[in-house]
Design an enzyme around this catalytic site. Structure first.
Site: not given
Lengths: 374, 538
Positions: B81, B110, B146, B173-174, B257, B259, B261, B272, B306-307, B332, B335, B454
C-alpha cells in the site's frame, strides 16, 4: 449487508464484553507510573496545548475570513501582498515557542539517557516472536510467550477474542521486577529488530541484533503493566506482548527464590501418561511451532512446510528428534527443549487429530537421545 | 563502437504538428501534454490499486480477531500500500502535473528533453508492474514495511530481488523526470519570466527536482547493499560480519525524509497557485514562500534520524536531531500564515478546487501539529511506531497531497479538456471526502496515544471501538473516490456541456500564463514565447 451484520455483531460483543478483564480505552496519552513517564506526559500536554492555541488562532482567523470575506457577501478584494512587520513577527514568535519547548525537552532526554547507579540489570532479547528475559544479577532466565488463550483465539477460525481476558496483551511468564529500585535494561535481538514498549514506563527501545541498547526504569508502585513489540518483526509481530509485574521487595524476593529453585530442578524423566504427553505437547506446540506450521499443521505453501502427513513427522522417531534439536537453515534449533518437553511435543505432532496425524505411538522422556550436550 | 555512432546521421525530424494516430500516439509520444496525461491517468489507476490494499487493511482491522487475511499477507498489504501510493500514485501524479503545467506556466513549447520524458514514464510503468508482480510470487510480496529494514526484509521470499530492481527502475525514472524538469525550468522560460517571477508551482518543482536527484541514488545504493547482503555474502547490515542494521536506517531516512518533502513541496506549489485565484488577491509573501520552500528542502536533509529516536542513538544525536527537527516548524508556519493572509480580505468564492485547497491548509496544519509534537524526542519515545504516527503521516499525505491533487484536477481539467466538470458532484465529492477522511484518520490519534502499535493485524479489545469507526470512515472515503473517477471520465467526455472560456476562472489570466491559452489547450503551445507575463501571482 454482511458488513452491517458484522457491525451489529461487533457492537453487541463489545457491549457484552465490558465487564471482562480489559483496560478501558482512552483518548489521551497515559500518564504512566514512573517519574519519567510523568515528565513525558507533561511535555505532551504542554506541546498539545501550544498546538491547540496556535490552531485556534490560525483557523479562527481563516474561518473568520472565509465567513466574511466572500464574494457572495459583496466583499471587495484588498490588493496587499506583503507586510514585512507581520512576517517578522510570525517568524519570531514560533521561534521563541520552540526555544521554550526545547528546554524541558532537553532535560527529559538527559533524564531518559542516564542509566547510571542502577541496582539491577535485566537483559531482554527479542526473538521471532517472543521475548527472552535474563536477570543478570541472579541468573534467572525464561521466555515470555503470548498466552494460550489469546493464541487460540486469534488462530482458530472460531476463536472469540472478546472472551479472552487481556486479549493479545497477556503472556505465559511475565517479567517480574521489584518496586523502588533503579532497574537497567539491556536490549538485543536474535534475528530481526524488535522494540520493547510498556507505555506506563514511558518509553520504548529498539532491540537490534548484534548490538546492545540500554534503558532504565524505576517503578514506584506495585502492579501489572502491559505492552507490545512496536517494531515490525515479521508475520507474528502483533502477537508478542510484554507483561511487567512490579512487586514489593519481599514478594519479589520470594518469587526469585521460587523461580531459581524451579530453574535448578533436574528434568523429571519419569514416564508420563498419554493424556499428559498430549496436553503438554499441545502447549509446547502452541508456544514453539504454531507461528510457522499453523494451528492445523498446514504450514504455509511455499514458505513453511506442512506437518500434516509429513514423512519427516510421521516417519522414524530418532531422526525426527535430531531434526528438531538441530534445526535447519530455515528452522531454528530447538535444543532448548528439555527431554520431557520434546517427548511430549513429538508424541503430540505424530498423533494430534487437529494436525491430521495419527501414527498411534508415543515416546517417553527417557527415550530422548541428545544430539547436542549443552 | 564509436564508428557506428558516428554513422548515425539524424536529419529526418518530421514537422507534423498533430499527434500520431491510434495507440502508438501514447506509446511513442514526446509531447509534454500527452506524457502528462499518461502520468496522471497511471497515477489515478495506482491510487485505486493502493486504495484497495488500504480497504483490505481496514477490513481486517474492523474488529479484533483475524477474519480475512493471514498476518503475513496483512504485512504485505501495509508494505505494498505504501510503496504503490508513494511511488505509483502521489509522485507520478505530481510529475504528470509538472509535465502538463510547467511548460505552459513558463511559456515554453515543451519539456527540454522530450524523449527522455517518454522513457521516464515507461520506466515508471515497468517499475510499478515489477513491484506489483511480487504479489504473485512464492513467499508473497515484500512484507517488511515500505522502509525495507534489514534483517527482516532479507526474509522476503522470491520477491526480494524483484522489489530491489523495481526500486532501481523507479529511481531511474524519477531522476530522469527531475533532470528534465530542472532543465526545462532553467533553460526554457519566456524572456520576461525571471526566476523570481515564476509561479510557485514551478518554484516548488525546481526545488523538488534537486531533492530527487540528491536522494534517489541514495535509496538505490541502500537497496543494492541489501541485495549484495542477501546474495553475495556482504555484511553491510549484518552484525555477524561486522555490519550494522541501524546503518541501513540512517541511509534509508537520509533518502526517506526528503522523499516525504518530494510529495509535499509541489503540494504547497499547487495550493499557492489556487488560493489566490479564488481569493481574487495576489499571493501573500511570494518571496517568503520561495525562501520557506528552500529552507524546508534544506532542513529535510539534516533531520533524518528523528525517524529513529528509539533506535539507540547517543545523547548528542538525540538532542541534535530534536532541535533540527523543531526548526522545520518555522518555515512551515510561514507558509500556513501566508495562505491565511492571502485569504484575508479577499473576495472568496468556493468552487471545488478552492474547497479542497482550504481543507488542505487546515488538515495539513493538523498533521503539522502532530509532527511538531513528535519532534520532541522524549515524547516521541511514546508516540514512535504507534497509530499516532500513522495518523500524523496520513494527515500530511491524504488530506494534504491527495486533496491538492484533487484540487489540481478540478482546477485544470477545464483547461485541459475544454469542458466544465459537474460542480455539484465535485462539491459532493469534496464533502464526502473531507468528512470521511477525518472519521478515518482522527480516531487513529486516540488509538496511538492509548498504546496501539502500528503494523499489527489484530489488536487488544480496548482498541476495538475506534478501529471500527476508523474502518467505516475508510470505506466511505474509498467509495467516495469513485465519484472523482466518474467526474474525470464525464469531464473528458463533455462534462456539463458548458463552453469554458480561455481563462475558465474569473480573472485567472492575471495569475498564470496557462489561462491565456485557448481551452482546450492546442497540442502545441508557446512555439514562440509570450512577450508579457501575468504578475498577479507574485
Amino acid at each position: 449487508m454482511k458488513k452491517t451484520k458484522q457491525l451489529f455483531a461487533g457492537l453487541t460483543l463489545l457491549a457484552s464484553s465490558q465487564q471482562g478483564a480489559q483496560a478501558d480505552y482512552t483518548l489521551n496519552l497515559m500518564e504512566g507510573i514512573t517519574k519519567v513517564s510523568n515528565h513525558i506526559y507533561d511535555l505532551h500536554m504542554l506541546i498539545l496545548w501550544i498546538c491547540v492555541f496556535i490552531g485556534i488562532a490560525v483557523f479562527g482567523t481563516m474561518f473568520y475570513s472565509i465567513f466574511h470575506h466572500r464574494k457572495s457577501k459583496g466583499h471587495k478584494a484588498a490588493q496587499f501582498h506583503e507586510n514585512t512587520t507581520v512576517e517578522i513577527i510570525w517568524t519570531i514568535i514560533p521561534t521563541l515557542i520552540l526555544v521554550a519547548m526545547a528546554i524541558p525537552a532537553t532535560k527529559a532526554v538527559i533524564e531518559l539517557d542516564d542509566v547510571q547507579d542502577s541496582e539491577m540489570s535485566i537483559k531482554v532479547t527479542g526473538k521471532q516472536w517472543y521475548w527472552d528475559y535474563q536477570y543478570l544479577d541472579n541468573g534467572i532466565k525464561f521466555e515470555s510467550h503470548l498466552d494460550e488463550a489469546s493464541e487460540k483465539a486469534h488462530r482458530l477460525a472460531n476463536g472469540n477474542p472478546h472472551s479472552v481476558p487481556h486479549y493479545l496483551l497477556n503472556v505465559d511468564k511475565p517479567l517480574v521486577v521489584p518496586v523502588n529500585k533503579k532497574i537497567r535494561f539491556v536490549f538485543t535481538a536474535a534475528d530481526v529488530i524488535h522494540s520493547w514498549w510498556v507505555p506506563e514506563l514511558g518509553w520504548k527501545k529498539d532491540a537490534n541484533p548484534g548490538f546492545i541498547n540500554e534503558a532504565w526504569t524505576y517503578v514506584p508502585k506495585a502492579g501489572t503493566y502491559r505492552g507490545q513489540c512496536t517494531e515490525l518483526c515479521g508475520r507474528d509481530h502483533g502477537f508478542m506482548p510484554i507483561v511487567v509485574i512490579a512487586m514489593e521487595q519481599p514478594d519479589y524476593d520470594a518469587w526469585v527464590k521460587k523461580t531459581l529453585a524451579k530453574q535448578q530442578e533436574a528434568v523429571d524423566l519419569s514416564d508420563l501418561s498419554r493424556e499428559d504427553l498430549m496436553s503438554k505437547g499441545a502447549s509446547m506446540y502452541l508456544k514453539n511451532c504454531v507461528a510457522c506450521h499453523q494451528i492445523n499443521g498446514s504450514g504455509i505453501t511455499g514458505t513453511y512446510p506442512a506437518l500434516t502427513a509429513s514423512l519427516r513427522v510421521t516417519g522414524p522417531i530418532d531422526p525426527l528428534i535430531g531434526f528438531i534439536q538441530a534445526g535447519t537453515s530455515r528452522m531454528p534449533a530447538f535444543s532448548k527443549l528439555k527431554d520431557d518437553e520434546l517427548a511430549a511435543l513429538i508424541t503430540y505432532i505424530r498423533n494430534a487429530p487437529e494436525l491430521g496425524n495419527s501414527v498411534g505411538d508415543e515416546i517417553q522422556p527417557k527415550a530422548i537421545t541428545p544430539v547436542y550436550d549443552d | 563502437m564509436s564508428a557506428v555512432v558516428a554513422e548515425h546521421d539524424d536529419h529526418h525530424d518530421d514537422h507534423d504538428h498533430g499527434p500520431a494516430k491510434g495507440i502508438l500516439r501514447w506509446i511513442i509520444t514526446t509531447n509534454h501534454k500527452d506524457i502528462g496525461t499518461l502520468y496522471l491517468l497511471f497515477a489515478l489507476a495506482m491510487f485505486f490499486v493502493g486504495g484497495s490494499m488500504a480497504m483490505i487493511i481496514r477490513a481486517e482491522l474492523f474488529e479484533p480477531g483475524m477474519q480475512f487475511v493471514d498476518p503475513q499477507f496483512f504485512n504485505s498489504m501495509t508494505t505494498m500500500h505504501a510503496l504503490v501510493m508513494v511511488f505509483g500514485a502521489v509522485m507520478p501524479a505530481f510529475v504528470g502535473l509538472a509535465n502538463w503545467m510547467i511548460p505552459m506556466m513558463i511559456g515554453a513549447p515543451d519539456m527540454a528533453l522530450p524523449r527522455m520524458n517518454n522513457m521516464s514514464f515507461w520506466l515508471l510503468v515497468a517499475g510499478v508492474l515489477m513491484l506489483a508482480s511480487t504479489l504473485f510470487m512464492e513467499g508473497g510480496a515484500p512484507a517488511g514495511g515500505w522502509t525495507l529494514y534489514p534483517p527482516l526484509v532479507l526474509q522476503t521470499g522470491k520477491a526480494f530481488p524483484f522489489a530491489v530492481f523495481s526500486v532501481h527502475l523507479l529511481g531511474i525514472s524519477s531522476i530522469m523526470g527531475a533532470i528534465n524538469i530542472i532543465a526545462t525550468i532553467l533553460n526554457m522560460r519566456a524572456p520576461a519570466m525571471t526566476l523570481m517571477k515564476m509561479p510557485l508551482f514551478v518554484w516548488t518543482w525546481l526545488i523538488t527536482g534537486f531533492l530527487l536527484i540528491a536522494i534517489m541514488p541514495v535509496f538505490a545504493g541502500a537497496v543494492t547493499m541489501l541485495l549484495t547482503d542477501k546474495f553475495f555474502h556482504t555484511s553491510f547490515f549484518d552484525a555477524a560480519g561486522g555490519g550494522d542494521p541501524v546503518l541501513y536506517q540512517h541511509i534509508f531516512w537520509f533518502f526517506g525524509h526528503p522523499e516525504v518533502y518530494v510529495m509535499i513541496l509541489p503540494t504547497f506549489g499547487v495550493a499557492s497557485t489556487i488560493i489566490p485565484v479564488f481569493a481574487r488577491k495576489p499571493l501573500f509573501g511570494y518571496s517568503s514562500m520561495v525562501y520557506a520552500t528552500a529552507s524546508i528542502a534544506f532542513l529535510s536533509f539534516i533531520v533524518w534520524a528523528h525517524h529513529m529516536f528509539t533506535v539507540g542513538m547517543p545523547l548528542a544525536g538525540e538532542l541534535y536531531f530534536m532541535y533540527a527537527t523543531m526548526l522545520i516548524a518555522i518555515p512551515t508556519g510561514v507558509k500556513v500564515f501566508n495562505w491565511t493572509a492571502t485569504m484575508w480580505k479577499g473576495s472568496m468564492t468556493f468552487e471545488t478546487p478552492m474547497l479542497f485547497s482550504i481543507a488542505f491548509v487546515v488538515l495539513f496544519t493538523l498533521g503539522g501539529f502532530t509532527g511538531l509534537m513528535m519532534s520532541i524526542a522524549p515524547v516521541d519515545f511514546q508516540y514512535h511506531d504507534t497509530y499516532f504516527i500513522v495518523a500524523h503521516f496520513h494527515y500530511t499525505l491524504v488530506p494534504a497531497s491527495v486533496f491538492i491533487l484533487m484540487a489540481a484536477g478540478y482546477y485544470w481539467l477545464p483547461k485541459w479538456t475544454g469542458h466544465m466538470y459537474n460542480e455539484k458532484i465535485g462539491q459532493l465529492h469534496f464533502w464526502l471526502s473531507t468528512v470521511s477522511v477525518n472519521i478515518l484518520f482522527f480516531p487513529q490519534h486516540f488509538l496511538g496515544l492509548a498504546g496501539m502499535p502500528r503494523r499489527i493485524p489484530d489488536y487488544a479489545i480496548q482498541f476495538a471501538d475506534w478501529n471500527m469507526i476508523s474502518s467505516i470512515g475508510g470505506f466511505i472515503f474509498g467509495a467516495s473516490q469513485l465519484l472523482f473517477l466518474y467526474i474525470v471520465i464525464d469531464t473528458i467526455r463533455g462534462g456539463t456541456g458548458e463552453k469554458v472560456t480561455d481563462e475558465v476562472w474569473e480573472d485567472a489570466h492575471k495569475h498564470g500564463l496557462e489561462w491565456t491559452l485557448p481551452s482546450p489547450v492546442p497540442y502545441h503551445t508557446f512555439t514562440t514565447p509570450p512577450a508579457v507575463i501575468p504578475t498577479e501571482h507574485i
